[in-house]
Design a protein around this motif. Structure first.
Motif, PDB file in Angstrom:
ATOM      1  N   PRO A 164      32.327 -11.241 -28.244  1.00 35.29           N
ATOM      2  CA  PRO A 164      31.833 -11.883 -27.031  1.00 35.29           C
ATOM      3  C   PRO A 164      30.439 -11.466 -26.564  1.00 35.29           C
ATOM      4  CG  PRO A 164      33.418 -10.184 -26.456  1.00 35.29           C
ATOM      5  CD  PRO A 164      33.426 -10.286 -27.956  1.00 35.29           C
ATOM      6  N   LYS A 165      29.813 -10.489 -27.202  1.00 38.98           N
ATOM      7  CA  LYS A 165      28.431 -10.130 -26.880  1.00 38.98           C
ATOM      8  C   LYS A 165      27.666  -9.949 -28.183  1.00 38.98           C
ATOM      9  CE  LYS A 165      29.645  -7.482 -22.713  1.00 38.98           C
ATOM     10  NZ  LYS A 165      29.599  -6.154 -22.072  1.00 38.98           N
ATOM     11  N   ASP A 166      26.388 -10.292 -28.354  1.00 39.78           N
ATOM     12  CA  ASP A 166      25.657 -10.912 -27.276  1.00 39.78           C
ATOM     13  C   ASP A 166      25.322 -12.381 -27.608  1.00 39.78           C
ATOM     14  OD1 ASP A 166      22.781 -11.579 -26.033  1.00 39.78           O
ATOM     15  OD2 ASP A 166      23.890 -10.198 -24.720  1.00 39.78           O
ATOM     16  N   SER A 167      25.076 -12.692 -28.863  1.00 41.05           N
ATOM     17  CA  SER A 167      24.593 -14.030 -29.199  1.00 41.05           C
ATOM     18  C   SER A 167      24.905 -14.377 -30.642  1.00 41.05           C
ATOM     19  CB  SER A 167      23.066 -14.108 -29.017  1.00 41.05           C
ATOM     20  OG  SER A 167      22.651 -13.550 -27.798  1.00 41.05           O
ATOM     21  N   GLY A 168      24.857 -15.683 -30.926  1.00 38.19           N
ATOM     22  CA  GLY A 168      24.895 -16.086 -32.324  1.00 38.19           C
ATOM     23  C   GLY A 168      23.689 -15.530 -33.058  1.00 38.19           C
ATOM     24  N   ILE A 169      22.503 -15.747 -32.484  1.00 41.75           N
ATOM     25  CA  ILE A 169      21.257 -15.175 -32.997  1.00 41.75           C
ATOM     26  C   ILE A 169      20.577 -14.441 -31.849  1.00 41.75           C
ATOM     27  CG2 ILE A 169      18.998 -15.655 -34.019  1.00 41.75           C
ATOM     28  CD1 ILE A 169      20.212 -18.168 -35.286  1.00 41.75           C
ATOM     29  N   PHE A 170      20.259 -13.172 -32.059  1.00 43.89           N
ATOM     30  CA  PHE A 170      19.745 -12.300 -31.009  1.00 43.89           C
ATOM     31  C   PHE A 170      18.413 -11.720 -31.488  1.00 43.89           C
ATOM     32  CE2 PHE A 170      21.114  -8.296 -28.332  1.00 43.89           C
ATOM     33  CZ  PHE A 170      20.113  -8.561 -27.416  1.00 43.89           C
ATOM     34  N   LEU A 171      17.334 -12.067 -30.789  1.00 48.83           N
ATOM     35  CA  LEU A 171      15.998 -11.567 -31.116  1.00 48.83           C
ATOM     36  C   LEU A 171      15.519 -10.715 -29.953  1.00 48.83           C
ATOM     37  CD1 LEU A 171      14.533 -14.887 -32.562  1.00 48.83           C
ATOM     38  CD2 LEU A 171      15.660 -13.019 -33.790  1.00 48.83           C
ATOM     39  N   GLU A 172      15.540  -9.403 -30.154  1.00 50.99           N
ATOM     40  CA  GLU A 172      15.285  -8.449 -29.082  1.00 50.99           C
ATOM     41  C   GLU A 172      14.010  -7.671 -29.368  1.00 50.99           C
ATOM     42  OE1 GLU A 172      17.617  -4.816 -26.744  1.00 50.99           O
ATOM     43  OE2 GLU A 172      18.444  -5.627 -28.605  1.00 50.99           O
ATOM     44  N   ALA A 173      13.037  -7.807 -28.445  1.00 43.73           N
ATOM     45  CA  ALA A 173      11.753  -7.110 -28.587  1.00 43.73           C
ATOM     46  C   ALA A 173      11.206  -7.286 -30.000  1.00 43.73           C
ATOM     47  CB  ALA A 173      11.913  -5.626 -28.245  1.00 43.73           C
ATOM     48  N   GLU A 188      29.925 -16.781 -28.310  1.00 39.73           N
ATOM     49  CA  GLU A 188      30.112 -16.405 -26.914  1.00 39.73           C
ATOM     50  C   GLU A 188      28.877 -15.738 -26.340  1.00 39.73           C
ATOM     51  OE1 GLU A 188      33.934 -14.912 -25.511  1.00 39.73           O
ATOM     52  OE2 GLU A 188      34.637 -14.975 -27.584  1.00 39.73           O
ATOM     53  N   ARG A 189      28.720 -15.904 -25.059  1.00 37.21           N
ATOM     54  CA  ARG A 189      27.642 -15.401 -24.209  1.00 37.21           C
ATOM     55  C   ARG A 189      26.360 -16.191 -24.362  1.00 37.21           C
ATOM     56  NH1 ARG A 189      26.055  -9.081 -22.815  1.00 37.21           N
ATOM     57  NH2 ARG A 189      25.619  -9.498 -20.617  1.00 37.21           N
ATOM     58  N   ARG A 190      25.828 -16.275 -25.580  1.00 35.25           N
ATOM     59  CA  ARG A 190      24.632 -17.091 -25.805  1.00 35.25           C
ATOM     60  C   ARG A 190      24.653 -17.651 -27.226  1.00 35.25           C
ATOM     61  NH1 ARG A 190      22.867 -12.338 -23.250  1.00 35.25           N
ATOM     62  NH2 ARG A 190      21.734 -12.629 -21.276  1.00 35.25           N
ATOM     63  N   GLY A 191      24.042 -18.817 -27.400  1.00 39.86           N
ATOM     64  CA  GLY A 191      23.811 -19.313 -28.754  1.00 39.86           C
ATOM     65  C   GLY A 191      22.690 -18.539 -29.405  1.00 39.86           C
ATOM     66  N   ILE A 192      21.532 -18.503 -28.743  1.00 44.28           N
ATOM     67  CA  ILE A 192      20.393 -17.718 -29.217  1.00 44.28           C
ATOM     68  C   ILE A 192      19.701 -17.105 -28.013  1.00 44.28           C
ATOM     69  CG2 ILE A 192      18.913 -19.790 -29.276  1.00 44.28           C
ATOM     70  CD1 ILE A 192      17.380 -18.457 -31.606  1.00 44.28           C
ATOM     71  N   TYR A 193      19.284 -15.857 -28.182  1.00 44.41           N
ATOM     72  CA  TYR A 193      18.671 -15.111 -27.081  1.00 44.41           C
ATOM     73  C   TYR A 193      17.344 -14.537 -27.548  1.00 44.41           C
ATOM     74  CZ  TYR A 193      18.518 -11.726 -23.131  1.00 44.41           C
ATOM     75  OH  TYR A 193      18.186 -10.994 -22.015  1.00 44.41           O
ATOM     76  N   LEU A 194      16.258 -14.973 -26.897  1.00 41.31           N
ATOM     77  CA  LEU A 194      14.943 -14.390 -27.093  1.00 41.31           C
ATOM     78  C   LEU A 194      14.730 -13.418 -25.947  1.00 41.31           C
ATOM     79  CD1 LEU A 194      14.886 -17.037 -28.778  1.00 41.31           C
ATOM     80  CD2 LEU A 194      12.465 -17.217 -28.241  1.00 41.31           C
ATOM     81  N   SER A 195      15.057 -12.151 -26.195  1.00 37.54           N
ATOM     82  CA  SER A 195      14.997 -11.126 -25.170  1.00 37.54           C
ATOM     83  C   SER A 195      13.723 -10.315 -25.348  1.00 37.54           C
ATOM     84  CB  SER A 195      16.229 -10.213 -25.270  1.00 37.54           C
ATOM     85  OG  SER A 195      16.150  -9.153 -24.328  1.00 37.54           O
ATOM     86  N   ALA A 196      12.745 -10.558 -24.470  1.00 40.76           N
ATOM     87  CA  ALA A 196      11.448  -9.886 -24.578  1.00 40.76           C
ATOM     88  C   ALA A 196      10.904 -10.032 -25.998  1.00 40.76           C
ATOM     89  CB  ALA A 196      11.567  -8.421 -24.179  1.00 40.76           C
ATOM     90  N   ALA A 197      10.942 -11.255 -26.493  1.00 37.54           N
ATOM     91  CA  ALA A 197      10.439 -11.579 -27.834  1.00 37.54           C
ATOM     92  C   ALA A 197       9.191 -12.450 -27.693  1.00 37.54           C
ATOM     93  CB  ALA A 197      11.508 -12.302 -28.639  1.00 37.54           C
TER      94      ALA A 197
END
Length: 359
Positions: A164-173, A188-197
């Motif tokens: 359930p965390k965090d994303s299908g595709i997670f791009l962090e910094a 779950e939570r996000r499909g794709i997350y651009l976190s400070a990317a």
């Protein structure tokens, strides 16, 4: 052959380049007893591992090699492992292609630490393509502080039912990423997350049935030493997601949050469509406030089987008469084929989503 050495923290540690592992099965290890982020099999520069099967090890299945270059992981099964299927710690110009990464993190490690299907960290760069990444207890594909500026490509992957965390595709910094022609479904939570990317292009992907906070989020700021700038979200198909927000887009501040654009997408759900731009708002209000998605559609794309039951990439093909055909932006030279290899554009213009019609 099968290698099963339960008391060893590694089952195979390749310390020389240009070695090929082909057709081996590996079971059980004690990597976590000797190394905080260890793997059962660790590659070195220019090694190739292909047609192998690594399962039921206590932490990560395969490491692409710490500070190694050019390692390849091809057509292998990295599933049912304690934390991760594959890790790439400061690995350069790697290739991870044609693999299965299923049901990893059975030991329930912290999903925001080092868990899921695939995780790359610390200036790594390479290509993740043509993989099936599903049912992992954590993110499907995760790049964390992979910000050397060397190109990263994520393409032609079927990423579903992770969380359930965090994303299908997670791009962090993470910096300089091309994400295209992926199917991202039921995460779950996000499909794709651009976190400070920054300098990330999200092009011609299909997002269906994701749930939780957002189907796509451009956020994660403020973050020391990072930025959310010059990201592009174009030609993506959003359909039948049940996330709270279809898009979360942080407002620009003129410095560390700037130059993020979204357009020529299809934003559709049968229920109320809500986007976030400082607060939850309608599509028309979002367009007016942000200036984004002014050429995007809000139509049912008519997919072959949007329920994705049973899971199959073919469920997300476009039916005849789909209103997203020939409605995308021209991406000649950047996106040249679709998920199944069909040349783009097939008609007069690009289609929206991971599939070009007809196949």
């Amino acid at each position: 052959h099968r290698m099963e050495v339960s008391l060893r923290h590694r089952l195979m540690y390749l310390r020389k380049p240009y070695i090929v592992l082909d057709g081996l099965k590996f079971r059980h290890s004690s990597a976590s007893s000797a190394s905080q982020q260890g793997a059962a099999v660790e590659l070195a520069s220019y090694d190739t591992m292909q047609n192998c099967d690594v399962q039921f090890v206590d932490f990560a299945g395969v490491s692409m090699g710490y500070q190694q270059t050019g390692s390849k992981l091809l057509n292998s099964n990295l599933s049912n492992n304690g934390a991760l299927g594959v890790t790439a710690p400061a690995t350069y110009k790697f290739l991870v292609s044609g693999n299965k990464m299923l049901s990893n993190n059975y030991r329930k490690f912290n999903m925001l630490w080092h868990a899921g299907g695939f995780k790359s960290a610390t200036d790594s760069d390479g290509i993740v393509e043509n993989n099936l990444v599903a049912y992992n207890y954590g993110s499907g594909i995760w790049f964390d502080y992979s910000n050397s500026g060397q190109p990263i490509t994520i393409r032609y992957n079927f990423v579903h039912n992770n969380g359930p965390k965090d994303s299908g595709i997670f791009l962090e910094a993470t910096n300089n990423v091309l994400v295209h022609n992926n199917i991202v479904a039921n995460n779950e939570r996000r499909g794709i997350y651009l976190s400070a990317a920054w300098n990330v292009r999200v092009l011609n992907n299909t997002f269906v049935g994701n749930k939780g906070r957002a189907t796509i989020e451009l956020g994660g700021m403020p973050r020391s030493g990072a930025q959310l700038t010059n990201n592009q979200v174009v030609n993506n198909l959003f359909s039948h997601n049940t996330t709270q927000y279809e898009i979360v887009l942080f407002k620009p501040n003129g410095t560390t949050i700037a130059g993020n654009t979204s357009n020529y997408n299809d934003l559709y759900r049968s229920s109320t469509l809500t986007l976030w731009y400082g607060s939850g708002i309608s599509l028309s209000s979002y367009r007016s406030a942000s200036g984004q998605d002014k050429n995007s559609l809000n139509v049912n794309a008519s997919l072959a089987n949007s329920s994705n039951n049973p899971p199959s990439a073919s469920n997300f093909k476009l039916n005849a008469g789909s209103p997203v055909v020939n409605k995308g932006m021209n991406l000649t030279g950047t996106v040249t084929r679709d998920y199944f290899g069909t040349a783009r554009p097939k008609g007069g213009a690009y289609d929206i989503g991971a599939f070009e019609y007809p196949q």
